[in-house]
Enzyme design. Structure first.
Site, PDB file in Angstrom:
ATOM      1  N   CYS A 164       0.828  -1.187   0.091  1.00  0.00           N
ATOM      2  CA  CYS A 164       0.123   0.037   0.070  1.00  0.00           C
ATOM      3  C   CYS A 164       0.830   1.198   0.035  1.00  0.00           C
ATOM      4  CB  CYS A 164      -1.068   0.119   1.222  1.00  0.00           C
ATOM      5  SG  CYS A 164      -2.312  -1.314   1.036  1.00  0.00           S
ATOM      6  N   PHE A 215      -9.905  -5.348  -0.347  1.00  0.00           N
ATOM      7  CA  PHE A 215      -8.842  -5.026  -1.501  1.00  0.00           C
ATOM      8  C   PHE A 215      -9.682  -5.232  -2.899  1.00  0.00           C
ATOM      9  CE2 PHE A 215      -5.561  -5.953   1.841  1.00  0.00           C
ATOM     10  CZ  PHE A 215      -4.946  -4.897   1.514  1.00  0.00           C
ATOM     11  N   HIS A 304      -3.889   7.464   1.926  1.00  0.00           N
ATOM     12  CA  HIS A 304      -4.298   6.301   1.705  1.00  0.00           C
ATOM     13  C   HIS A 304      -5.303   5.633   2.294  1.00  0.00           C
ATOM     14  CE1 HIS A 304      -4.061   2.247   0.188  1.00  0.00           C
ATOM     15  NE2 HIS A 304      -3.540   1.985   1.449  1.00  0.00           N
ATOM     16  N   ASN A 337      -9.947  -0.721  -1.343  1.00  0.00           N
ATOM     17  CA  ASN A 337      -8.311  -0.268  -1.371  1.00  0.00           C
ATOM     18  C   ASN A 337      -7.591  -0.990  -2.337  1.00  0.00           C
ATOM     19  OD1 ASN A 337      -5.477  -0.540  -0.345  1.00  0.00           O
ATOM     20  ND2 ASN A 337      -5.799  -1.052   1.611  1.00  0.00           N
TER      21      ASN A 337
END
Length: 389
Positions: A164, A215, A304, A337
């Site tokens: 990430c 994800f 993020h 994500n």
């Protein structure tokens, strides 16, 4: 006689690196978050794990995500049913699939960035590609260069397994390249496909369920350069200062490892609290280094969105207003994500909000988090109120 010092000065840019264009892309396939738990346990033949399925449903419900995109669909899984079993040797097949799909999705994002940039693709001098979805050489960077028609002399760099934090690491590297090579134009691409780490649930591995619950797949591309050409290039964000900080003794909190059954990943439940303990120090150090005193609520934020809990911890720690992380939350809601590519989506959302007058702060921060635990921090300066594309 020309001195080495004079040669060096002539090789460097006069001004700071800046983001000149942004492009994003996702696979065609997508799924509503509310439907994912039923889909995941059905396609992995894991309906007998009723307790784990209930956990995944709770994770999906609390995730703040509404939709995610994925390259690996039911048709591909039917052709590769062994992907559901992490004990089977599927790594070769996964890498072969990713080696074709990753640069293609990256190219989709890059084409959009190049079109917005407005200069010929031959003017790209450097390519930085970040991905965890690989494991082969020549790597995705060479395939991407070929797909885009970059010139043979383009300087290529591949970053692997940064997770990430990959987008933040690539941004700092692109900044250094642009500022230390006069006239350089860096194409940064970040692409992640979860097919490399897709497998069925396993008793005792809640992090697997967590990962499958948040994800998604996506690609982001950025053109970065210093000393923009008048009337052609339009700087979006000047890249003022960047740092990388590793939290000591956290090597086992976020891990990734290529194994015979694919990419095995682990994310500790302690990550949000560990980040909370260090983030403000990173921010203070960054702004002190450039001599600027900053009130956190006077900045714009490109954080993020690793998960809802991380955004909540950052917001609480810094005492941010309810709208300060709106760009990060929108990206999380609409895409999940996407690992390293996600922060590029957040930057894209921020520039659109500025264009609509919803975000007017002049100074801001980009932060990304990954294995290490690593914190990537960059101070940004928004050049002007932008016209919406």
């Amino acid at each position: 006689m020309t001195t080495v010092h004079q040669i060096r000065r002539a090789q460097r840019a006069d001004g700071p690196a800046a983001v000149l264009a942004i492009g994003t892309a996702n696979p065609k396939g997508s799924m509503l978050q509310d439907d994912y738990a039923d889909y995941y346990f059905r396609v992995t033949n894991s309906e007998h794990h009723a307790e784990l399925k209930d956990k995944l449903k709770r994770i999906c419900k609390k995730s703040g995500i509404e939709r995610r995109y994925a390259h690996l669909d039911e048709e591909l899984l039917s052709a590769h049913p062994d992907f559901s079993d992490r004990t089977l040797p599927t790594l070769d097949a996964r890498i072969d699939m990713a080696s074709a799909a990753v640069p293609e999705l990256g190219a989709s994002a890059a084409v959009r960035a190049i079109a917005e940039w407005g200069r010929p693709v031959a003017d790209v001098t450097h390519l930085v590609f970040s991905t965890y979805s690989g494991g082969k050489a020549p790597s995705a960077d060479l395939r991407l260069a070929s797909l885009l028609g970059l010139r043979p002399t383009v300087s290529r760099i591949i970053l692997s397994l940064n997770g990430c934090s990959g987008g933040g690491r690539a941004m700092q590297l692109a900044k250094e390249l642009a500022e230390n090579n006069r006239g350089a134009r860096v194409l940064l691409a970040c692409c992640e496909l979860t097919l490399i780490a897709f497998y069925g649930p396993q008793e005792g591995r809640l992090d697997t369920i967590l990962g499958h619950g948040i994800f998604g797949d996506g690609a982001g591309a950025v053109i970065i350069g210093a000393d923009p050409v008048d009337c052609i290039e339009r700087p979006l964000f000047e890249m003022v200062f960047a740092t990388q900080t590793t939290i000591p003794e956290t090597e086992d909190e976020i891990t990734m490892r290529l194994m015979k059954g694919g990419l095995d990943f682990h994310v500790s439940v302690r990550v949000p609290k560990l980040l909370k303990s260090k983030i403000e120090r990173c921010l203070i150090d960054a702004f002190q280094s450039i001599g600027i005193s900053a009130e956190w609520n006077d900045l714009f934020w490109a954080i993020h969105p690793g998960g809802r809990a991380i955004l909540g911890q950052v917001e609480q720690l810094l005492g941010l207003g309810v709208d300060k992380l709106a760009a990060s939350r929108r990206v999380l809601r609409e895409y999940g994500n996407m690992s390293g590519a996600t922060v590029i989506f957040v930057l894209d959302e921020l520039r659109r909000r500025r264009a609509r007058g919803e975000e007017v702060a002049e100074w801001g921060v980009m932060m990304a988090f990954g294995p290490g635990i690593t914190i990537e921090t960059m101070v940004l300066h928004a050049t002007s109120i932008l016209e919406e594309n």
